[in-house]
Design a protein around this motif. Structure first.
Motif, PDB file in Angstrom:
ATOM      1  N   TYR A  23     -29.920  39.305  95.173  1.00 55.71           N
ATOM      2  CA  TYR A  23     -29.782  39.272  96.626  1.00 55.71           C
ATOM      3  C   TYR A  23     -29.389  40.637  97.174  1.00 55.71           C
ATOM      4  O   TYR A  23     -29.933  41.098  98.175  1.00 55.71           O
ATOM      5  N   SER A  48     -29.975  43.507  95.840  1.00 54.69           N
ATOM      6  CA  SER A  48     -31.108  44.430  95.682  1.00 54.69           C
ATOM      7  C   SER A  48     -32.130  44.244  96.800  1.00 54.69           C
ATOM      8  O   SER A  48     -32.936  45.133  97.063  1.00 54.69           O
ATOM      9  N   ARG A  49     -32.077  43.101  97.457  1.00 58.36           N
ATOM     10  CA  ARG A  49     -32.995  42.797  98.554  1.00 58.36           C
ATOM     11  C   ARG A  49     -32.329  43.011  99.913  1.00 58.36           C
ATOM     12  O   ARG A  49     -32.801  42.539 100.932  1.00 58.36           O
ATOM     13  N   ASP A  50     -31.191  43.674  99.921  1.00 60.56           N
ATOM     14  CA  ASP A  50     -30.457  44.030 101.141  1.00 60.56           C
ATOM     15  C   ASP A  50     -29.725  42.864 101.812  1.00 60.56           C
ATOM     16  O   ASP A  50     -29.367  42.951 102.987  1.00 60.56           O
ATOM     17  N   GLU A  54     -39.043  34.883 102.891  1.00 57.82           N
ATOM     18  CA  GLU A  54     -38.618  35.785 103.969  1.00 57.82           C
ATOM     19  C   GLU A  54     -39.755  36.037 104.960  1.00 57.82           C
ATOM     20  O   GLU A  54     -39.525  36.095 106.173  1.00 57.82           O
ATOM     21  N   ASN A  79     -39.870  36.906  98.623  1.00 59.22           N
ATOM     22  CA  ASN A  79     -40.794  37.604  99.530  1.00 59.22           C
ATOM     23  C   ASN A  79     -41.512  36.613 100.436  1.00 59.22           C
ATOM     24  O   ASN A  79     -41.583  36.801 101.653  1.00 59.22           O
ATOM     25  N   ASN A  92     -38.174  37.315  92.921  1.00 59.03           N
ATOM     26  CA  ASN A  92     -38.499  38.243  94.011  1.00 59.03           C
ATOM     27  C   ASN A  92     -39.744  37.794  94.761  1.00 59.03           C
ATOM     28  O   ASN A  92     -39.782  37.859  95.991  1.00 59.03           O
TER      29      ASN A  92
END
Length: 147
Positions: free
Chosen positions: A128, A130-132, A102, A99, A95
């Protein structure tokens, strides 16, 4: 845990992770080839590599490749590689890497980050989603092997 933009000075450590990443995807280990591949990426500015550092040890990385959308006339980043050492998994490192990747893509003015993973890699799919990230149901993706 620190995530930073890797460069040619981190070639040795990132190459070890990159080789392990390839082995995860059922490729034979070849550290020298991994090192040469990454060296070329760094020297040609073909990609962007972020690495996760835990007290002086690199434990994960992600690699982004630039692309473009002709329809939107904007840059796209392809998150092609994401790997965390097995002993460091389930600690939020993937994650953190995502972060930073992105945020980098946003600052570059890109319209999106795209990625793909094996159908059998359910762990990655959960991350993926869970990160939209949205599984594409509008387009089929094709590939032609040129071996």
């Amino acid at each position: 845990m620190e995530v930073f933009l890797a460069n040619i000075n981190h070639l040795e450590s990132v190459s070890i992770l990159f080789d392990k990443y390839r082995v995860f995807y059922n490729q034979p280990s070849n550290l020298e080839a991994a090192k040469n591949f990454l060296k070329e990426r760094f020297n040609n500015n073909d990609s962007v590599v972020f690495a996760a550092n835990d007290n002086g040890k690199l434990v994960g990385f992600t690699q982004l490749y630039p692309s473009f959308s002709s329809v939107s006339m904007k840059q796209v980043w392809i998150l092609n590689d994401l790997y965390v050492e097995e002993l460091y998994r389930r600690r939020g490192i993937a994650n953190l890497l995502m972060n930073v990747a992105e945020e980098y893509a946003k600052k570059s003015g890109a319209i999106r980050v795209s990625l793909a993973t094996q159908i059998s890699n359910v762990t990655a799919q959960k991350l993926y989603e869970s990160r939209d990230y949205i599984k594409d149901e509008e387009f089929y993706h094709y590939a032609l092997g040129l071996h």
